[in-house]
Design a protein around this motif. Sequence first.
Motif, short mmCIF file in Angstrom:
data_model
loop_
_atom_site.label_atom_id
_atom_site.label_comp_id
_atom_site.label_asym_id
_atom_site.label_seq_id
_atom_site.Cartn_x
_atom_site.Cartn_y
_atom_site.Cartn_z
N ALA A 52 -7.45 2.15 3.92
CA ALA A 52 -5.82 2.28 2.89
C ALA A 52 -6.27 2.34 1.20
CB ALA A 52 -6.50 0.32 3.27
N ASP A 55 -5.90 6.03 1.61
CA ASP A 55 -3.93 5.91 1.44
C ASP A 55 -3.14 6.41 -0.09
OD1 ASP A 55 -4.88 7.16 4.19
OD2 ASP A 55 -3.61 5.62 4.98
N ARG A 56 -3.57 4.92 -0.26
CA ARG A 56 -3.33 4.80 -1.62
C ARG A 56 -3.57 5.71 -3.29
NH1 ARG A 56 -0.61 -0.48 -2.65
NH2 ARG A 56 0.64 -1.09 -0.75
N ARG A 57 -4.64 6.18 -2.56
CA ARG A 57 -5.22 6.72 -4.19
C ARG A 57 -5.85 6.50 -5.27
NH1 ARG A 57 -4.71 13.54 -3.27
NH2 ARG A 57 -5.53 12.92 -5.70
N LEU A 58 -6.66 5.46 -4.71
CA LEU A 58 -7.44 4.53 -5.35
C LEU A 58 -8.72 4.73 -5.94
CD1 LEU A 58 -5.44 1.15 -4.30
CD2 LEU A 58 -5.38 2.06 -6.46
N GLU A 97 -6.10 -2.21 -10.14
CA GLU A 97 -5.40 -2.91 -8.93
C GLU A 97 -6.19 -2.66 -7.95
OE1 GLU A 97 -2.21 1.21 -8.18
OE2 GLU A 97 -3.45 1.53 -9.90
N TYR A 101 -6.27 -5.41 -4.75
CA TYR A 101 -5.39 -4.22 -3.21
C TYR A 101 -6.09 -4.82 -2.03
CZ TYR A 101 -3.82 -0.92 0.28
OH TYR A 101 -3.51 -0.73 1.19
#
Length: 135
Positions: A52, A55-58, A97, A101
């Motif tokens: 996850a 996928d969010r490029r965090l 962020e 998340y």
Amino acid sequence: EVLALLALLSPLLRGLALQLHSAVTGSYVPGTHSVVFVTCLNEHVAKDIARAIMDRRLAACVNILPKSSALYFWKGELEESTEILLLVKTRTSRIGELSNYVRSIHPFEIPEIISLPIDQGNPAYLRWMEENVPR
């Protein structure tokens, strides 16, 4: 009034100055990136959270470390468990962020999310991290 405005702008101006310095000199600014530690109950949860995050490029990379024993106090009692540790490599500017998340998807009531700034490292790896985590 002017002092309040300067106080608000100084972190922004410092950040811009550091970015400019880094761009001009090609050198890494210590603390630009961080490693975030996230503990998980088991490998399944760890892989789901790692996927996850990616996928969010965090993060540029998430390592999933095998089981470790943990001793901790929870609601006044000494507990012992096994945990899986995620090592999340990301921009320091994205930690807020990332933390929000992870808390929103993590099954623990109070998940462990702790970050440490990267002071130094392989310049090529640090550039790779820069390229793979959007601002």
